[in-house]
Design a protein around this motif. Sequence first.
Motif, mmCIF file in Angstrom:
data_model
loop_
_atom_site.group_PDB
_atom_site.id
_atom_site.type_symbol
_atom_site.label_atom_id
_atom_site.label_comp_id
_atom_site.label_asym_id
_atom_site.label_seq_id
_atom_site.Cartn_x
_atom_site.Cartn_y
_atom_site.Cartn_z
ATOM 1 N N TYR A 112 0.840 -1.198 0.000
ATOM 2 C CA TYR A 112 0.000 0.000 0.000
ATOM 3 C C TYR A 112 0.877 1.251 0.000
ATOM 4 O O TYR A 112 0.660 2.171 -0.783
ATOM 5 N N PHE A 113 1.890 1.275 0.858
ATOM 6 C CA PHE A 113 2.756 2.452 0.970
ATOM 7 C C PHE A 113 3.615 2.630 -0.283
ATOM 8 O O PHE A 113 3.879 3.760 -0.699
ATOM 9 N N GLU A 114 4.049 1.532 -0.874
ATOM 10 C CA GLU A 114 4.812 1.617 -2.127
ATOM 11 C C GLU A 114 3.957 2.240 -3.226
ATOM 12 O O GLU A 114 4.409 3.131 -3.953
ATOM 13 N N GLU A 115 2.722 1.775 -3.350
ATOM 14 C CA GLU A 115 1.823 2.312 -4.372
ATOM 15 C C GLU A 115 1.419 3.751 -4.061
ATOM 16 O O GLU A 115 1.301 4.579 -4.967
ATOM 17 N N LEU A 116 1.226 4.067 -2.785
ATOM 18 C CA LEU A 116 0.887 5.431 -2.378
ATOM 19 C C LEU A 116 2.012 6.387 -2.744
ATOM 20 O O LEU A 116 1.771 7.491 -3.249
ATOM 21 N N ALA A 117 3.249 5.981 -2.510
ATOM 22 C CA ALA A 117 4.404 6.830 -2.847
ATOM 23 C C ALA A 117 4.436 7.123 -4.343
ATOM 24 O O ALA A 117 4.711 8.250 -4.754
ATOM 25 N N LYS A 118 4.131 6.123 -5.159
ATOM 26 C CA LYS A 118 4.105 6.347 -6.612
ATOM 27 C C LYS A 118 2.999 7.313 -7.005
ATOM 28 O O LYS A 118 3.192 8.178 -7.867
ATOM 29 N N ASP A 170 -9.298 1.251 -1.240
ATOM 30 C CA ASP A 170 -10.252 0.135 -1.308
ATOM 31 C C ASP A 170 -9.531 -1.202 -1.434
ATOM 32 O O ASP A 170 -9.894 -2.172 -0.773
ATOM 33 N N ARG A 171 -8.507 -1.254 -2.294
ATOM 34 C CA ARG A 171 -7.764 -2.507 -2.492
ATOM 35 C C ARG A 171 -7.098 -2.990 -1.210
ATOM 36 O O ARG A 171 -6.957 -4.186 -0.992
ATOM 37 N N TYR A 172 -6.664 -2.050 -0.369
ATOM 38 C CA TYR A 172 -5.955 -2.423 0.854
ATOM 39 C C TYR A 172 -6.815 -2.246 2.112
ATOM 40 O O TYR A 172 -6.291 -2.307 3.226
ATOM 41 N N ASP A 173 -8.126 -2.036 1.928
ATOM 42 C CA ASP A 173 -9.054 -1.900 3.054
ATOM 43 C C ASP A 173 -8.524 -0.902 4.079
ATOM 44 O O ASP A 173 -8.394 -1.184 5.266
ATOM 45 N N THR A 174 -8.177 0.296 3.587
ATOM 46 C CA THR A 174 -7.576 1.332 4.412
ATOM 47 C C THR A 174 -8.433 2.599 4.372
ATOM 48 O O THR A 174 -8.839 3.045 3.307
#
Length: 88
Positions: free
Chosen positions: A49-55, A72-76
């Motif tokens: 999740y954090f890797e994708e968020l950084a991108k 949604d994908r990471y239920d966050t």
Amino acid sequence: MLDLGAKTIRATAGYFPVHSTGAPHNITNVSEKPARVLMTVSPPGHEHYFEELAKLAEHGSPDPNALAALRDRYDTDQLSTLTTRAEA
């Protein structure tokens, strides 16, 4: 600053918080200096999740729809407004 729901902690270098999976929490850098966070995630998987968020945020505020899809994908759920260094 670490917000653990009913408790807010001004973390200093070397602080090591532990919280349960699913516990609401929020981490915010309130200083002008860059902050580094070392996070251990268990069970594995949520680190992506954090890797994708950084991108998504590497060029400023991410597209709200892309951000919502990621969450949604990471239920966050988002507890605070996402800001990037360029916006701060």
